[in-house]
Design a protein around this motif. Structure first.
Motif, short mmCIF file in Angstrom:
data_model
loop_
_atom_site.label_atom_id
_atom_site.label_comp_id
_atom_site.label_asym_id
_atom_site.label_seq_id
_atom_site.Cartn_x
_atom_site.Cartn_y
_atom_site.Cartn_z
N MET A 28 0.65 -1.05 -0.01
CA MET A 28 -0.06 0.15 0.11
C MET A 28 0.74 1.22 0.19
N GLU A 29 0.26 2.47 -0.48
CA GLU A 29 0.94 3.61 -0.50
C GLU A 29 0.81 4.30 0.69
N ASP A 63 -18.75 -8.94 -7.63
CA ASP A 63 -18.25 -7.75 -6.61
C ASP A 63 -17.88 -8.12 -5.48
N MET A 64 -18.23 -9.39 -4.87
CA MET A 64 -17.79 -9.71 -3.49
C MET A 64 -17.52 -11.12 -3.51
N LYS A 65 -16.23 -11.62 -3.63
CA LYS A 65 -15.58 -12.91 -3.81
C LYS A 65 -15.53 -13.55 -2.21
N THR A 89 -9.83 0.65 2.05
CA THR A 89 -9.89 1.26 0.72
C THR A 89 -8.83 0.52 -0.10
N ASN A 90 -7.91 0.08 0.34
CA ASN A 90 -6.80 -0.43 -0.52
C ASN A 90 -6.85 -2.09 -0.42
N MET A 91 -7.32 -2.71 0.47
CA MET A 91 -7.40 -3.91 0.07
C MET A 91 -8.51 -4.63 -0.88
N PRO A 92 -8.30 -5.82 -1.54
CA PRO A 92 -9.07 -6.18 -2.49
C PRO A 92 -10.54 -6.72 -2.15
N HIS A 93 -10.72 -6.94 -0.90
CA HIS A 93 -11.97 -7.66 -0.19
C HIS A 93 -12.64 -6.74 0.75
N HIS A 94 -13.88 -7.14 1.21
CA HIS A 94 -14.52 -6.53 1.89
C HIS A 94 -14.11 -7.07 3.43
N ALA A 105 -13.47 -5.46 23.41
CA ALA A 105 -13.44 -5.14 21.93
C ALA A 105 -14.61 -4.42 21.25
N MET A 106 -14.25 -4.00 20.33
CA MET A 106 -15.42 -3.49 19.29
C MET A 106 -15.32 -3.76 18.03
N LEU A 107 -16.47 -3.82 17.26
CA LEU A 107 -16.64 -4.06 15.85
C LEU A 107 -16.35 -2.82 14.82
N PHE A 108 -15.62 -2.83 13.97
CA PHE A 108 -15.64 -1.55 12.87
C PHE A 108 -15.77 -2.21 11.45
N ILE A 109 -16.68 -1.65 10.71
CA ILE A 109 -16.86 -1.89 9.14
C ILE A 109 -17.31 -0.69 8.56
N ASN A 110 -16.56 -0.66 7.25
CA ASN A 110 -16.74 0.19 6.37
C ASN A 110 -17.86 -0.06 5.28
N TYR A 111 -18.98 0.58 5.14
CA TYR A 111 -19.63 0.20 4.08
C TYR A 111 -19.14 0.83 2.81
N LYS A 112 -18.65 0.05 1.85
CA LYS A 112 -18.11 0.49 0.65
C LYS A 112 -18.54 -0.24 -0.69
N ASP A 113 -18.16 0.29 -1.92
CA ASP A 113 -18.21 -0.35 -3.11
C ASP A 113 -17.05 0.00 -4.19
N TRP A 114 -17.00 -0.77 -5.21
CA TRP A 114 -16.04 -0.29 -6.07
C TRP A 114 -16.18 0.78 -6.93
N THR A 115 -14.87 1.63 -7.04
CA THR A 115 -14.72 2.78 -7.71
C THR A 115 -15.17 2.83 -8.99
N ASP A 116 -15.02 1.41 -9.79
CA ASP A 116 -15.24 1.39 -11.21
C ASP A 116 -15.30 -0.36 -11.27
N ASP A 117 -15.51 -0.77 -12.72
CA ASP A 117 -15.35 -2.08 -13.02
C ASP A 117 -14.18 -2.86 -12.85
N THR A 118 -13.14 -2.27 -12.70
CA THR A 118 -11.55 -2.89 -12.47
C THR A 118 -11.51 -3.50 -11.32
N HIS A 119 -12.50 -3.03 -10.33
CA HIS A 119 -12.26 -3.95 -8.95
C HIS A 119 -10.77 -3.73 -8.43
N THR A 120 -10.25 -2.68 -8.31
CA THR A 120 -8.82 -2.28 -7.86
C THR A 120 -8.83 -1.33 -6.63
N LYS A 121 -9.90 -0.48 -6.32
CA LYS A 121 -10.15 0.33 -5.15
C LYS A 121 -11.58 0.46 -4.84
#
Length: 227
Positions: A28-29, A63-65, A89-94, A105-121
């Protein structure tokens, strides 16, 4: 602290592998601020579960493997969550994060979707976190016959959204954000009206207040229809 099957998922889903922090630097950058988060706030990160068609009797989609569950052992409980949004944001999976400090402990989740059809970010729509709780009380149940449905139900459990119609989570998240914005705008208009000395201006602002209340009510009605 040792990490075991804290969510009581099937043995087939358990990975239980510590991921070196240097792995994130490598792929990751990572800017200096994020690197300091890893160094100063995180003890270690364990990839605890992999939820997929091969580890659960469920279907996946293009979209979700996979859904990964990472357990993050923190040095302090008040670690800024921007680190986990950066990873997500940078991982290829949810991802679901289980943040751990001492025996809480606590749970943390980001509701997210792909920026485009390339499934890279990914693009994060909204972040949700549960309250801190004793480790023994931690719960996140797997509900659904497909990975997208399981993921949406994870979001519903962590956020407190609760019961909802299948396929409606994206709309629910969007409407909840609209409600927050509309409520802030309504409060601003009400403050402005209270401070306005001229009667004609008060009446004009009051008209805006009524319109904003109506808009807010309509958004809330739409939200209720999705539950």
């Amino acid at each position: 602290m040792p990490v075991d099957n804290i969510l009581h998922y099937p043995q087939s889903t358990i990975v239980s592998r510590v991921v070196p922090k240097t792995m994130f630097y490598k792929f990751m950058e990572v800017n200096p601020r994020m690197k300091s988060r890893f160094v100063n706030d995180v003890v270690n990160i364990t990839w605890l579960y992999k939820l997929s068609a091969s580890t659960l009797n469920v279907t996946d989609t293009d979209d979700m493997k996979e859904i990964e569950v990472f357990v993050v052992n923190l040095k302090q409980p008040d670690c800024p969550t921007d680190l986990f949004s950066f990873i997500d944001t940078n991982m290829p999976h949810h991802i679901v994060f289980v943040l751990v400090h001492d025996n809480s402990a606590m749970l943390f989740i980001n509701y997210k979707d792909w920026t485009d059809d390339t499934h890279t970010k990914f693009r994060i729509r909204q972040a949700f976190a549960s309250p801190w709780m004793p480790m023994a009380d931690l719960e996140l149940s797997v509900q659904g016959q497909s990975l997208p449905r399981i993921y949406d139900n994870f979001v519903a459990q962590v956020s407190g959204i609760g019961e909802h119609k299948a396929g409606s989570m994206a709309d629910i998240v969007a409407l909840r954000k609209q409600i927050v914005t509309a409520e802030a705008e309504l409060e601003s208009l009400q403050k402005k009206m209270r401070k306005e000395p001229q009667l004609d201006r008060q009446l004009a602002i009051n008209k805006q207040v009524k319109a904003k209340r109506k808009e807010l009510d309509n958004i809330k009605k739409k939200l209720e229809e999705l539950k």
